[in-house]
Structures are given as structure tokens and as C-alpha cells.
Design a protein around this motif. Sequence first.
Motif, PDB file in Angstrom:
ATOM      1  N   GLN A 124       0.827  -1.208   0.000  1.00 35.45           N
ATOM      2  CA  GLN A 124       0.000   0.000   0.000  1.00 35.45           C
ATOM      3  C   GLN A 124       0.867   1.267   0.000  1.00 35.45           C
ATOM      4  OE1 GLN A 124      -2.280   0.820   3.621  1.00 35.45           O
ATOM      5  NE2 GLN A 124      -4.107   1.183   2.339  1.00 35.45           N
ATOM      6  N   ALA A 125       1.933   1.262   0.803  1.00 33.86           N
ATOM      7  CA  ALA A 125       2.821   2.422   0.879  1.00 33.86           C
ATOM      8  C   ALA A 125       3.508   2.677  -0.460  1.00 33.86           C
ATOM      9  CB  ALA A 125       3.862   2.219   1.978  1.00 33.86           C
ATOM     10  N   LEU A 126       3.962   1.606  -1.111  1.00 33.39           N
ATOM     11  CA  LEU A 126       4.658   1.778  -2.398  1.00 33.39           C
ATOM     12  C   LEU A 126       3.692   2.163  -3.520  1.00 33.39           C
ATOM     13  CD1 LEU A 126       7.287  -1.126  -2.274  1.00 33.39           C
ATOM     14  CD2 LEU A 126       7.563   1.292  -1.690  1.00 33.39           C
ATOM     15  N   VAL A 127       2.447   1.690  -3.455  1.00 32.00           N
ATOM     16  CA  VAL A 127       1.436   2.116  -4.434  1.00 32.00           C
ATOM     17  C   VAL A 127       1.175   3.611  -4.295  1.00 32.00           C
ATOM     18  CG1 VAL A 127      -1.003   1.957  -5.047  1.00 32.00           C
ATOM     19  CG2 VAL A 127       0.336  -0.125  -4.732  1.00 32.00           C
ATOM     20  N   HIS A 128       1.141   4.069  -3.042  1.00 33.05           N
ATOM     21  CA  HIS A 128       0.945   5.499  -2.807  1.00 33.05           C
ATOM     22  C   HIS A 128       2.111   6.304  -3.388  1.00 33.05           C
ATOM     23  CE1 HIS A 128      -0.533   9.102  -0.847  1.00 33.05           C
ATOM     24  NE2 HIS A 128       0.686   9.317  -0.364  1.00 33.05           N
ATOM     25  N   VAL A 129       3.331   5.781  -3.236  1.00 33.42           N
ATOM     26  CA  VAL A 129       4.502   6.437  -3.831  1.00 33.42           C
ATOM     27  C   VAL A 129       4.350   6.501  -5.342  1.00 33.42           C
ATOM     28  CG1 VAL A 129       6.992   6.191  -4.271  1.00 33.42           C
ATOM     29  CG2 VAL A 129       6.089   5.819  -1.968  1.00 33.42           C
ATOM     30  N   MET A 130       3.876   5.373  -5.939  1.00 33.76           N
ATOM     31  CA  MET A 130       3.712   5.348  -7.391  1.00 33.76           C
ATOM     32  C   MET A 130       2.674   6.374  -7.850  1.00 33.76           C
ATOM     33  SD  MET A 130       2.728   2.195  -9.946  1.00 33.76           S
ATOM     34  CE  MET A 130       1.061   2.058  -9.334  1.00 33.76           C
ATOM     35  N   ALA A 131       1.557   6.478  -7.127  1.00 36.53           N
ATOM     36  CA  ALA A 131       0.510   7.434  -7.500  1.00 36.53           C
ATOM     37  C   ALA A 131       1.047   8.862  -7.456  1.00 36.53           C
ATOM     38  CB  ALA A 131      -0.688   7.282  -6.573  1.00 36.53           C
ATOM     39  N   SER A 132       1.818   9.167  -6.404  1.00 37.21           N
ATOM     40  CA  SER A 132       2.401  10.507  -6.288  1.00 37.21           C
ATOM     41  C   SER A 132       3.405  10.754  -7.406  1.00 37.21           C
ATOM     42  CB  SER A 132       3.087  10.665  -4.922  1.00 37.21           C
ATOM     43  OG  SER A 132       2.154  10.536  -3.874  1.00 37.21           O
ATOM     44  N   ARG A 133       4.192   9.706  -7.729  1.00 43.03           N
ATOM     45  CA  ARG A 133       5.188   9.858  -8.786  1.00 43.03           C
ATOM     46  C   ARG A 133       4.530  10.117 -10.134  1.00 43.03           C
ATOM     47  NH1 ARG A 133       9.297   4.996 -10.026  1.00 43.03           N
ATOM     48  NH2 ARG A 133       7.464   4.100 -11.051  1.00 43.03           N
ATOM     49  N   ILE A 134       3.465   9.377 -10.423  1.00 44.26           N
ATOM     50  CA  ILE A 134       2.758   9.569 -11.694  1.00 44.26           C
ATOM     51  C   ILE A 134       2.208  10.980 -11.788  1.00 44.26           C
ATOM     52  CG2 ILE A 134       0.714   8.897 -13.019  1.00 44.26           C
ATOM     53  CD1 ILE A 134       1.186   6.029 -11.997  1.00 44.26           C
ATOM     54  N   ARG A 135       1.602  11.432 -10.687  1.00 44.55           N
ATOM     55  CA  ARG A 135       1.021  12.780 -10.689  1.00 44.55           C
ATOM     56  C   ARG A 135       2.098  13.851 -10.914  1.00 44.55           C
ATOM     57  NH1 ARG A 135      -1.069  12.443  -6.134  1.00 44.55           N
ATOM     58  NH2 ARG A 135       0.584  13.463  -4.936  1.00 44.55           N
TER      59      ARG A 135
END
Length: 466
Positions: A124-135
Amino acid sequence: MINVTPELLQSFEALKEVPLEQLKWLIDNSEQRILPDGEFLFQPGQPINATNIFISGRVSMYMMQNNETREMAVFEAQTVSGYLPFSRAKTAPSFAKAAEDTQLLSFPAAKMHEMIADHFELTQALVHVMASRIRDFTALQQQSEKMMALGKLSAGLAHELNNPASAIVRGAASLKQHLLHAPKTFKDIIEMKMTADQVTIVNDMLIAVLNEKEKRILTLMERSELEDEMTDWMDAHEVNNAQEIAENFVEFGLKVSDAEAFKQHIPTEYISQVMNWINSNMVTEKMVTDIEEASRRITDLVGSVKNFTHMDQGHDKQYADIHSGIRNTLTMLHHKIHKNNIEVVEHFDTTLPPVKAMIGELNQVWTNLMDNALDAMEETGKGVLEIKTLKDGAFVEVSIIDNGPGIPEDYRSQIFDPFFTTKEIGKGTGLGLDVVSRIVKQHRGSIKVQSVPGRTAFIVCFPIDG
């Protein structure tokens, strides 16, 4: 080297909610290493095969655009990057180079499925990192795309503005020099003795010449013959400055018969003075007209920029002529069209009603599609840019067509994907068609491409009433 513990990782903002036992599992299954200063973490096209957690040091991620380095991000301590859960990225899109010795914790992508299955909070933490990175990355790339487009348009606009601006400067300097002779011309005229009727007739004839808008287009040979005839007439009547006067008379559409008509109302001893006075007025008129036309060109260009960007107006949908935006876009791209020897063919359905749209947004669509078409035709030698508009029921259809080499079939399914580009590094970010697609969808429309060698058409369709 810093000792990496679960407690240390839990102090990182991105991992603070992850249980310690999961962070220990992450450490146990990762490689700890030092990336020396100046070495690459990755380069464009290399596989993304690990999640990198930066413990210390600094790595710069950058792209090359127009042979210049454009920094996109900086990875410092506590940053998480690289391969992340559910990411579709397979290869690196840019460079990443250590700006100093950097300590990394690298988690191999091969163990990602195990992590997803057994370690929910870590995933979950790494998915959140990915979402922020994409944005963040998308915002940066979109800005980069806009800046690249703006740079192209600015360069063309600067070139377009330079010509009329230089013409104004030259014209003003010439006019100033010309007006220095006005006192002598005035002295010559004031010393003449002509009747009021003669003055009125000559003055009226001159005004008629200056107001004549329709001038016959002459071939080089026709102009040369008329100038020779006019010069002979001036010499025969002992007119000073005969050759210059002859050239200007012919340019204003006068023939020897017109000079004779003037002569009928001028005392013989004053023919030279009056002809020079008439010529002086013509020269002044010509200079002022040139300055006026150059100024109008600048005004038109500035107007096109305002209309293109839709300045001074709100961002809501409003009714407007679709062709106005297309023509403004052509104006903005005029320098590139002219430089590449592109022929523009317009097939416009002028019966189209005004469309309800965000005009500034649509202008981005026309710009991206036309700019791509112009790039595709760079090597053709004689490109043809064809633009069609038509009404299809309650929809308007706009086609941008080029005679370039076409889009390979393998690429057609990917051209609207974010970051996909067939251009060389630095010539595109792969977001132009993604931007086009999103704007068209925002207008409840569709876009499709048809391409064979020698003909590529992008067809945009959206409802007239928004």
C-alpha cells in the motif's frame, strides 16, 4: 555505510505506516550498495528491475532536450523510486546519475509478486509512492511539452514579427531622410506662378492617383518598357531626377499619357518642379503605406496570439467559429510552414454553425496535430498539409492530413499513450497526442488515425453544442 534497520526505514515519510516486521522482510530481500559519484543508476531504454530506496547521497534524473540537460527530479535520502507495484513501466525514460556517493537499498522486481501477496501495508505504501510519482511526473512532462510547444511557436513568432518590425524601422528612417528635402521642394513650389484653377486640377489629379487602390500587376519586361518611355518623356521636358520619377510614376500605375494630362495644366517653365513635387508626394505615400502595412502585420500577429491562447476570456465553453482557431494556429505556425516549403490546402465547410467549446483548449489540439504533421513532412521536399472541416449530423469533424511517410502499423495502437514518442530524444516528450486525446474526450468527442505511406489523417469529431 549507514546501517539500514527497520526503525530507520520507518522514519521515512513514505514508509512510516509500514509495520517493522514487513520492513525487516524488505531489508532481508534487498541489496545494499553504494552508487559512486558520477555513475549512472539508469539510462534511457534500460530495464527497470528494482525498487530503489535512497538512504543517503543524491541522484539527479534528467532528459536531453535540444542538446541541453533538463533536470526532472532529484532523488535524495528517504526517496523511493524505480519499479513499483502494478507499474506498467518496463524501461527507463531518462538518465539518472549520482551527484555524490549514494547509498541505496535495492529491492528486486522479481520479488514484487511475493510482496503484494504477503505484505499489504508495504504494498500500500509503495502504491501510494507510485501514484504521487505519476502525478508529479505527468505534471512535469506536461509542462515540458507546453514549454517545448511554446518555444517552437515563440521562435516562429519572433521571426514573423522581425520582418515587419525591421520594415517599420527602415521605412521610418527613409521617411525621415526623405522629409529633409521637403523645405527645398516647398521653396521650388512657392516660387511658381500658377492659377488657382491649375493648382486645383493638378492637386485633384494627384489625389486621384494616390487614392487608386487597384494597380495593374506588371511583368518585369512591361515595367522596364514603361519606365524607359516615362524616362524619355521626362528627359524631353527637361525634368530633373527623371529616372527616379519615372520609376515611381510607373509603380503608381501612371503612363506617359497621364504625364501628358498633368502637363496640360502646368506652365512649361514649371514642369520639372511640379513633377518633382508630385513624385515627392508619391514617395511619401509609398513609405507611409509600407509602414502602415508592416504595423498592421504586427497587429494581426498579436491578435492571432491573443485569439490562439484565448486571452481576456473565461475558460468555460462558449460558441465560436471553429475556422478562426484553425487559421490562428496556421498563423502561429506560419514560419515553420514557410521554412519547410509546405503547401496548405483548406477544404472548409463555411456553412458550419459556431461550435460550443473551450477554444483555447481546441487550439492546443490543432497545434499538436499540425506540428506533428509538419515534422512528419520535413524530409518530403514538397509537403502538403490538408485541413478539412465538415458537419456530420450534430457533430463537427476536423481532419488534419499530411503526405509524410506515414505511421508504422506497430506504433498506431500506442501513439496516444502517455510518453510514447517516435521522435529523437529532445524533440518530443510523448505527451502531445496524449494531451490531444484528453482534450477531445473532455469535449465528449473522439479522435482516430488513418495512415498509409504518403497519407496520414488525424480525424477529430466532437458535438457542435458541446
